[in-house]
Design an enzyme around this catalytic site. Structure first.
Site, PDB file in Angstrom:
ATOM      1  NE  ARG A  95      -3.799   2.075   2.572  1.00  0.00           N
ATOM      2  CZ  ARG A  95      -3.615   3.264   3.110  1.00  0.00           C
ATOM      3  NH1 ARG A  95      -2.432   3.566   3.647  1.00  0.00           N
ATOM      4  NH2 ARG A  95      -4.589   4.163   3.123  1.00  0.00           N
ATOM      5  CE1 TYR A 143     -14.329 -19.622  -1.128  1.00  0.00           C
ATOM      6  CE2 TYR A 143     -12.230 -20.400  -1.983  1.00  0.00           C
ATOM      7  CZ  TYR A 143     -13.360 -19.621  -2.124  1.00  0.00           C
ATOM      8  OH  TYR A 143     -13.536 -18.859  -3.242  1.00  0.00           O
TER       9      TYR A 143
END
Length: 834
Positions: free
Chosen positions: A113, A222
């Site tokens: 970022r 998941y």
């Protein structure tokens, strides 16, 4: 006073995050006066976070001049892997990031970022407008302007204050205070709107040495109540996230706050999550050992209703806060900043043109327009991210079923979800569009939003006549009244009206009840196949030949990428149902479902009209072998008992057709979709023309064979009309009271053809209407319908259907939506590339 308003329109931006820096860079290029205030002591701090950059924001960054350098600092994504909690794949590895590049002109990338912030900062030439260590503590708002007061005593005057200061925005809080007397209900609801049901630890690991990962890999795990995501970069750098579901829903004032010790405890609880399994694989605990920076935070979610009030407006996380699972939070902030910059530019231009400052009412109108332009897409990102978060954390039975049964069959779930959010992305209206953004196979289109064509309820209402047609067909084609007549013929043992005593075949599959049922159905075809009713025989041969066109269209549509997970994928189910109740009853239902699930917007990407050639190339030989040739054998086999055998076989043609298509595709054809969708999105177009065009020529030939065969010796136009009338036009409704199975069957099959092909011709009109609304049908809808009406008597309904479908296919392959931004459309609308 540190800053006062000058002569031009002036903006104060609070917050130098992604949204704030993007807005600052855009305003500089728009020539709008601004000042940017950042509470930290530096603009681009290292906080351990990473971020994805997708085409929707890459285009804006390219407009700002930041993308060229930024993409050098980011890792291009290559392959998506979906895994369960033990690291086992739950779907085929997905290499569709290349497809995203082909569709939009921009790849998908991931990086720190901090680098994104530095890249946007680098696009700003005048850094003197940016001030650090400026924490906003108060805002004075009046009719003439707004004054922003910082904790160091400095203040800044402006025409507009923009709050780009994050999810816990001080600007938004002040806006609420000022707006509450006028909008108490909205403000009270917004104060309680931000919630958190998950936490997330994110970090950056260095020097990760695993032979099972490589740069560009994206692994998603998941698991029940938790999940993990890793993005592998060059030189052993791994950007990673891991989430847990919290025990309850938290709200503002009750949000958990975490320490480094909490983060270590998180990893201790979840270190067994397998990122990549097996020897040389990777677990979360092993990744943690190489982590150099990390942070554990609650994952807030919010969709605020109040975006602006008076001279205060918010952008980015301060109005739409999404979970990180879809990777679009920062991208959405960039889009919002661009949309706000467009609105501010309009205000500044109006002031420059009129020589007076915009009134409070004019500012409010522009900010309302800004919110209208962004709210659907921004909230759509929040909703899509929320759904993905719950899927990845396998929350609830539906999520577990999705991961276990649906996700393995939906190899492009995430890329397709992302693509649908890309196509309607915002842009900076006052800056040139980069050429890269105009050359993709899925052009940006500001009117499409999330890529779907209106509500399904609206389309359902429009297509209601097709369902009415199906109801009428089911009433007209009710064979129950002649059931006893058909049973009497079957049980009579010999075919009636045949000079020789030809026995009725009663046993074929050696399943007594099934054979009895098929023998009963066969009696309806006896007048046609044995020639006791010449007109009915010619009509039936033409009808089934027309059905070849229909079958090919159904099978091409079933293999189309746009038909994924819709009923259109099941052509043989519709055919089998048609054998039971009549194809004329089933066809309107098929056409209704197609129109409902396949708006023209589904073809925004050229590759979505592409069919899986391994399947579609097998359609013609399968239809010939299982459908058409067996029926010709029914009609022309020299032995009448043999014709009955072929009829028993043909009655189950949907089963044989499914087996034939599967066998041919598996034995003779290869799976090439991964490369076709990127490099050859029009690969199947020639096959469509040959298959459907050839079937249409055959249907037209049979149409005239039937007409000529039914003409009187006198000939002439009157004889042609009489032949068509006698052969194809129903004399009346099929009625059991007629006392003749032959008469009933002939009328039944004529109506079957009318409803089956008539509904498909109406369906084509619907599809062309869709294309006209999208600006893709430049020839005009009325002209197209008139041409179709002329073709029906000239070449027959089957050939007309084939020609119309091919024309539509050519348009889908070569023309784009009227609002799509392409080199051609920009040149047409703006007099050349700009």
């Amino acid at each position: 006073m540190a800053g006062t308003k000058g002569d031009g329109f002036r903006v104060v931006i609070s917050g130098a995050g992604v949204a704030g820096l993007t807005l600052a860079s855009a305003l500089e290029k728009a020539g709008v006066d601004y000042v940017l205030l950042e509470r930290r002591d530096e603009v681009a701090p290292q906080i351990g976070a990473s971020i994805g950059i997708f085409p929707c924001s890459a285009r804006i960054l390219d407009q700002l001049g930041a993308w060229k350098e930024l993409k050098k600092l980011c890792e291009p994504l290559q392959v998506f892997y979906s895994r369960d909690g033990k690291g086992q794949l739950v779907a085929t590895p997905d290499r569709s990031p290349r497809l995203m590049q082909a569709r939009t002109g921009y790849g998908s990338a991931w990086g720190e970022r901090q680098n994104l912030l530095k890249g946007i900062l680098g696009s700003i030439k005048d850094r003197s407008r940016i001030h650090v260590n400026k924490k906003v503590v108060d805002v004075k708002h009046d009719f003439d302007g707004v004054t922003v007061i910082c904790d160091d005593g400095s203040s800044y005057q402006a025409d507009l204050l923009v709050g780009a200061d994050g999810a816990y925005s001080r600007t938004r809080q002040k806006m609420w205070e000022l707006a509450e007397p006028e909008k108490p209900e909205i403000v009270r609801a917004d104060r309680d709107r931000m919630t958190a049901e998950h936490n997330c630890i994110f970090g950056i690991a260095k020097g990760v040495d695993s032979p099972k990962i490589k740069a560009g890999d994206v692994n998603t795990t998941y698991d029940v109540g938790r999940c993990a995501l890793t993005i592998v970069a060059d030189k052993g750098t791994v950007y990673w996230f891991s989430q847990e579901r919290l025990g309850r829903k938290h709200r503002v004032g009750d949000m958990p706050r975490y320490t480094d010790d909490d983060a270590r405890a998180f990893v201790e609880r979840n270190g067994d999550i397998v990122i990549v399994p097996g020897t040389g694989g990777l677990t979360l605990a092993e990744l943690w050992a190489k982590t150099v920076t990390f942070r554990l935070v609650p994952i807030e979610e919010a969709k605020f209703r109040l975006w602006h009030w008076g001279r205060i407006v918010c952008a980015g996380d301060s109005v739409h806060k999404a979970t990180p699972n879809l990777g679009l939070g920062g991208n959405s902030a960039i889009e919002t900043a661009a949309t706000l910059a467009n609105a501010i530019k309009r205000l500044a231009d109006a002031q420059n043109a009129t020589g007076r400052r915009p009134t409070l009412a004019e500012i409010d109108a522009e900010m309302a327009q800004y919110q209208r332009e962004r709210v659907v897409r921004a909230m759509g990102v929040v909703d899509a991210s929320a759904r993905l978060t719950r899927l990845q954390n396998m929350r609830g039975l539906s999520a577990k079923l999705f991961v276990k049964f649906v996700r393995p069959r939906l190899t492009e779930f995430l890329p397709e979800t992302l693509s649908n959010t890309m196509v309607g992305a915002a842009k900076l209206d006052f800056l040139p569009l980069p050429e890269a953004s105009l050359t993709g196979t899925m052009p940006f289109n500001p009117t499409m939003n999330d890529g779907v064509g209106g509500s399904k309820l609206h389309r359902m209402l429009i297509a209601l006549p097709l369902l009415v047609l199906a109801f009428v067909a089911s009433s007209v084609m009710d064979a129950t009244p002649v059931g006893r007549l058909a049973a009497a013929v079957r049980d009579g043992g010999v075919i009636p009206a045949i000079r020789d005593r030809v026995p009725i075949l009663r046993h074929f599959y050696h399943i007594p009840s099934f054979d009895d049922f098929l023998a009963l159905v066969n009696t309806f075809f006896y007048p046609s196949i044995f020639g006791t009713d010449p007109d009915a025989r010619r009509q039936m041969i033409s009808f089934i030949t027309d059905g070849t066109v229909l079958q090919l269209i159904w099978h091409f549509e079933s293999a189309r990428r746009a038909s994924l997970l819709t009923p259109i994928q099941l052509p043989n189910f519709f055919s089998l149902l048609g054998q039971v109740v009549g194809i004329g009853v089933v066809s309107p239902v098929y056409c209704f479902l197609y129109y409902l699930f396949t708006p023209v917007e589904k073809f925004a990407a050229i590759d979505r009209r592409l069919t899986n050639t391994r399947v579609s190339y097998a359609s013609l030989p399968a239809v010939l072998l299982a459908y058409l040739l067996p029926f010709y054998a029914v009609c022309f086999w020299p032995n009448l008992v043999g014709r009955q055998c072929w009829l028993f076989l043909w009655q189950l043609y949907p089963v044989w057709l499914a087996l034939a298509r599967w066998g041919i595709s598996k034995v003779f054809l290869q799976e090439t979709m991964d490369t076709d969708k990127i490099q050859r999105p029009l690969k199947d177009l020639n096959a469509m023309k040959v298959y459907v065009g050839g079937a249409s020529l055959l249907a037209a030939g049979l149409w005239w064979w039937v007409i000529l065969g039914g003409m009187s010796q006198a000939g002439g136009l009157g004889a042609v009309v009489a032949s068509v009338w006698n052969t194809f036009v129903p004399r009346g409704l099929p009625s059991g009271s007629a006392g003749s199975l032959e008469k009933f069957a002939s009328e039944f099959l004529r109506w079957d053809q009318v409803f089956a092909l008539g509904s498909h011709l109406l369906w084509l009109a619907y599809l062309f209407w869709d294309m006209r609304k999208a600006g893709m049908l430049r020839e005009g809808l009325l002209k197209t319908v008139i041409l179709g009406a002329i073709l029906v008597p000239l070449v027959g309904p089957g050939a007309t259907l084939g020609v119309g479908w091919l024309v539509r296919e050519q348009i889908l392959a070569t023309r784009r939506h009227k609002d799509a931004l392409t080199l051609e459309s920009v040149a047409r609308l703006h007099g050349g590339y700009f």
